[in-house]
Motif scaffolding. Structure first.
Motif, PDB file in Angstrom:
ATOM      1  N   ASP A 121       0.828  -1.210   0.000  1.00  0.00           N
ATOM      2  CA  ASP A 121       0.000   0.000   0.000  1.00  0.00           C
ATOM      3  C   ASP A 121       0.861   1.258   0.000  1.00  0.00           C
ATOM      4  N   ALA A 122       1.953   1.236   0.811  1.00  0.00           N
ATOM      5  CA  ALA A 122       2.824   2.410   0.877  1.00  0.00           C
ATOM      6  C   ALA A 122       3.491   2.669  -0.469  1.00  0.00           C
ATOM      7  N   LEU A 123       3.901   1.603  -1.159  1.00  0.00           N
ATOM      8  CA  LEU A 123       4.503   1.765  -2.479  1.00  0.00           C
ATOM      9  C   LEU A 123       3.476   2.287  -3.487  1.00  0.00           C
TER      10      LEU A 123
ATOM     11  N   GLY B  13       1.165   6.738  -6.630  1.00  0.00           N
ATOM     12  CA  GLY B  13      -0.057   7.478  -6.939  1.00  0.00           C
ATOM     13  C   GLY B  13       0.059   8.960  -6.613  1.00  0.00           C
ATOM     14  N   TYR B  14       0.696   9.285  -5.481  1.00  0.00           N
ATOM     15  CA  TYR B  14       0.846  10.690  -5.113  1.00  0.00           C
ATOM     16  C   TYR B  14       1.801  11.424  -6.046  1.00  0.00           C
ATOM     17  N   GLN B  15       2.797  10.721  -6.587  1.00  0.00           N
ATOM     18  CA  GLN B  15       3.691  11.349  -7.564  1.00  0.00           C
ATOM     19  C   GLN B  15       2.908  11.766  -8.806  1.00  0.00           C
ATOM     20  N   GLU B  16       2.041  10.876  -9.294  1.00  0.00           N
ATOM     21  CA  GLU B  16       1.214  11.213 -10.460  1.00  0.00           C
ATOM     22  C   GLU B  16       0.225  12.322 -10.108  1.00  0.00           C
TER      23      GLU B  16
ATOM     24  N   SER C  97      -1.635  20.185   0.147  1.00  0.00           N
ATOM     25  CA  SER C  97      -2.115  18.951   0.765  1.00  0.00           C
ATOM     26  C   SER C  97      -1.561  17.726   0.048  1.00  0.00           C
ATOM     27  N   GLY C  98      -1.446  17.809  -1.276  1.00  0.00           N
ATOM     28  CA  GLY C  98      -0.872  16.707  -2.041  1.00  0.00           C
ATOM     29  C   GLY C  98       0.597  16.489  -1.721  1.00  0.00           C
ATOM     30  N   GLN C  99       1.339  17.569  -1.540  1.00  0.00           N
ATOM     31  CA  GLN C  99       2.745  17.449  -1.154  1.00  0.00           C
ATOM     32  C   GLN C  99       2.873  16.814   0.230  1.00  0.00           C
ATOM     33  N   GLN C 100       1.975  17.199   1.129  1.00  0.00           N
ATOM     34  CA  GLN C 100       1.989  16.577   2.451  1.00  0.00           C
ATOM     35  C   GLN C 100       1.699  15.078   2.359  1.00  0.00           C
ATOM     36  N   ALA C 101       0.700  14.708   1.578  1.00  0.00           N
ATOM     37  CA  ALA C 101       0.338  13.299   1.441  1.00  0.00           C
ATOM     38  C   ALA C 101       1.488  12.490   0.853  1.00  0.00           C
ATOM     39  N   TYR C 102       2.199  13.050  -0.114  1.00  0.00           N
ATOM     40  CA  TYR C 102       3.324  12.338  -0.719  1.00  0.00           C
ATOM     41  C   TYR C 102       4.440  12.114   0.307  1.00  0.00           C
ATOM     42  N   LEU C 103       4.785  13.174   1.057  1.00  0.00           N
ATOM     43  CA  LEU C 103       5.837  13.033   2.062  1.00  0.00           C
ATOM     44  C   LEU C 103       5.404  12.102   3.193  1.00  0.00           C
ATOM     45  N   ALA C 104       4.120  12.160   3.551  1.00  0.00           N
ATOM     46  CA  ALA C 104       3.615  11.245   4.581  1.00  0.00           C
ATOM     47  C   ALA C 104       3.712   9.795   4.119  1.00  0.00           C
ATOM     48  N   SER C 105       3.498   9.547   2.821  1.00  0.00           N
ATOM     49  CA  SER C 105       3.644   8.183   2.304  1.00  0.00           C
ATOM     50  C   SER C 105       5.092   7.723   2.375  1.00  0.00           C
ATOM     51  N   GLN C 106       6.041   8.653   2.213  1.00  0.00           N
ATOM     52  CA  GLN C 106       7.455   8.319   2.353  1.00  0.00           C
ATOM     53  C   GLN C 106       7.778   7.958   3.806  1.00  0.00           C
TER      54      GLN C 106
END
Length: 476
Positions: free
Chosen positions: A385-387, A392-395, A444-453
Motif C-alpha cells: 500500500d505504501a509503495l 499514486g501521489y507522484q502522479e 495537501s498533495g505534497q503533504q500526502a506524498y511526504l507522509a507516504s514516504q
C-alpha cells in the motif's frame, strides 16, 4: 567385565543422562512466508538494510527533535523499562539451571524440667551448627528447567524487538507531526497572502461602489471571499497550536521555536530512494515480525515444559558442616556432619490437569504460528500500500502542477477581460477562488506524498537490519 566395572559404567551412563537431559520441546519447522516472493515493481535502487532514521530524515531540526524524543518520550521509556523487567525474569528462570549454595548457622539452648529429663533432674542442653549446602535443586532430566529458561529468553528477545518497534513508530509519528505543522504553516501563509490581495481588491471596489462605478453584488462577493480567507486563517492558527501540542507530547518536552519547521514542503524532507522491488522475505526482518517469531519459539518451549510434567521430577537437598553441643568446640576435630536428602515426585492422578496444560500449550503454539503468519501478511499489505501511495501521489502532484498553472492562467485572463470591460468581476472572483483552492490542494498533495514516504520508512522496519538481529549471546 567385572561387576565393579559394570557398576561404574552404569553410574556414568546415568550421570550422562542426568547432565544432558531429554528435550521434550518439539523441533520448530521452517515456516514459509504466506506472501508473494516480490512486490509488483521490479525497480531496486538501494537496500533498506543500509538506511537508518538519520539517512531518512536529514533535516537538522528534525534530527534534533528525533534525538530528543528518543531520550525523553515516555512511551519509549516505558518500553525500555519493560525490557529491564523481562530481562530480570529471564535471569530468574535461568538461575534455576544451577544449584544455589547456602550457608546456614544456628544455635539452640534448652532447659528440660526434671520430670522430662532422662537423668531425673533439670538439665540445660546446647546445640550449635554451621552447614553449607544446596536446597531442593531439581535435576533437569526432562529439560523442563532448560525449556523454562529458553521460554524466558525468547520472551526477552521479543520484548527487545518490541522496544525497537516502538522506536520506529515514534520516529515516524514525530516526522508526521512535524510535517503536519509545516503543512498548516504553509496553508496559513497562503491564506494570509490571499487575504491581503482580496482586502486590497475590496478596498478598491468599495471606493468604486461609493462613486457608483461598481455594483452591490460585486462588493458583497468580495466581502464573502475576504471572510472566507479569515475563516481559513483562524482554522490554520488553531491547527498549528494542536500540531505544536502533538510535537511537545512526542518529544517529551516543549519544542523551542527554533526547531519548528519553516521551509516549504518541497524542500522540507529530502528523503533517499527506498527499495521498491525488494523481495518479500525482507519483511521477516521487521521488528514486530521478529518479535512474533520469538514468541513462537517461546510457545514451542512451553510445550516441552508441559510435557515434562508427565514425568517424575527429582530434587536434591544436601549439606555438610559441623555440629557441637559447645560453641567453642564447633569446629573441633570429629564435629563434622552431613546430610543427603534426595526426593522424587511421580505424578499418578490429577484429574487430567497435565494433559489439559499440554493441550493449552499446543493450542498456544498453533495460535503463535497463525499470528506470525498473519503479521507477515499484514506487513506485506502495508508495504504494498505504501509503495502504491508513493507512486499514486507522484502522479497526483504532476496533475496538480498542471491544474495550478491552468487556474492561474484563467485568473490572469479573467482579470484582463474585466479591466477591458469584457467580463464582470464575478468571473474574476470565481477564477481567484478556484486558483486559491488549487494551491491548497497542491500543498495537501505534497503533504500526502511526504507522509507516504514516512509511512514507507515505518512499514519497512526503519533501518532494521543492523538493530533487530537476534543477539549472539545471552543477556547477562
Amino acid at each position: 567385565m567385572n561387576i565393579t566395572s559394570l557398576k561404574s559404567l552404569s553410574l556414568s551412563a546415568i550421570t550422562l543422562v542426568i547432565l544432558s537431559g531429554c528435550q521434550l520441546a518439539p523441533t520448530q519447522p521452517t515456516l514459509t512466508l504466506p506472501v508473494p516472493d516480490a512486490y509488483s515493481s521490479t525497480e531496486v535502487k538501494t537496500s533498506a538494510a543500509q538506511l537508518n532514521w538519520q539517512q531518512f530524515f536529514n533535516d537538522d531540526k528534525l534530527q534534533t527533535l528525533i534525538a530528543q524524543s528518543l531520550e525523553h518520550n515516555k512511551d519509549l521509556q516505558i518500553a525500555v523499562l519493560n525490557v529491564q523487567r523481562v530481562r530480570g525474569m529471564y535471569q530468574i528462570e535461568d538461575s534455576a539451571l544451577y544449584p544455589s549454595l547456602d550457608l546456614n548457622a544456628s544455635g539452640t539452648r534448652q532447659r528440660l524440667p526434671a520430670d522430662l529429663s532422662s537423668t531425673g533432674s533439670a538439665a540445660i542442653s546446647s546445640q550449635y551448627g554451621a552447614t553449607v549446602g544446596i536446597t531442593s535443586y531439581e535435576l533437569d532430566i526432562w529439560g523442563k528447567v532448560r525449556n523454562q529458561s529458553a521460554q524466558a529468553l525468547q520472551n526477552l528477545y521479543s520484548t527487545e524487538l518490541s522496544q525497537y518497534s516502538t522506536q520506529v513508530s515514534l520516529v515516524s509519528e514525530l516526522a508526521n507531526a512535524w510535517l503536519n505543522y509545516a503543512t498548516d504553516l504553509q496553508l496559513l501563509a497562503l491564506a494570509n497572502e490571499t487575504l491581503a490581495s482580496q482586502q486590497t481588491s475590496l478596498s478598491l471596489t468599495q471606493k468604486s461602489f461609493d462613486l457608483g462605478a461598481a455594483s452591490l453584488i460585486t462588493l458583497e462577493q468580495l466581502k464573502s471571499t475576504v471572510a472566507t480567507a479569515k475563516v481559513d486563517i483562524a482554522r490554520y492558527k488553531r491547527l498549528l497550536k494542536r500540531d505544536k501540542n502533538a510535537l511537545d507530547l512526542l518529544v517529551g518536552k516543549p519544542v523551542p521555536a527554533n526547531l519548528l519547521p519553516s521551509a516549504d514542503l518541497e524542500s522540507l524532507l529530502t528523503m533517499p530512494e527506498v527499495p521498491v522491488g525488494l523481495p518479500s522475505d525482507l519483511l521477516s526482518q521487521r521488528p514486530d515480525i521478529k518479535a512474533a517469531e520469538h514468541l513462537l519459539l517461546a510457545a514451542n518451549a512451553n510445550i516441552g515444559i508441559a510435557r515434562a510434567a508427565f514425568y517424575p521430577s527429582i530434587s536434591l537437598t544436601a549439606n555438610a558442616g559441623s555440629a557441637s553441643s559447645d560453641l567453642s568446640g564447633l569446629f573441633d576435630s570429629g564435629s563434622g556432619s552431613w546430610s543427603f536428602v534426595p526426593s522424587i515426585n511421580l505424578p499418578i492422578f490429577n484429574m487430567g490437569r497435565n494433559q489439559a496444560n499440554l493441550d493449552v500449550a499446543e493450542a498456544e503454539q498453533e495460535i503463535a504460528v497463525a499470528t506470525y503468519q498473519q503479521k507477515i501478511q499484514g506487513a506485506f499489505r502495508e508495504v504494498a500500500d505504501a509503495l502504491a501511495d508513493r507512486e499514486g501521489y507522484q502522479e497526483q502532484l504532476s496533475a496538480l502542477e498542471l491544474l495550478i498553472n491552468s487556474r492561474k492562467k484563467t485568473f490572469e485572463l479573467s482579470s484582463m477581460r474585466y479591466k477591458k470591460g469584457a467580463d464582470s468581476y464575478l468571473q474574476v472572483l470565481d477564477a481567484q477562488r478556484t486558483w486559491y483552492g488549487a494551491q491548497q490542494e497542491l500543498i495537501s498533495g505534497q503533504q500526502a506524498y511526504l507522509a507516504s514516504q514516512i509511512n514507507l520508512y515505518k512499514v519497512l522496519g526503519g533501518g532494521w537490519s543492523s538493530t533487530t538481529e537476534q543477539p549472539t549471546q545471552e543477556p547477562k
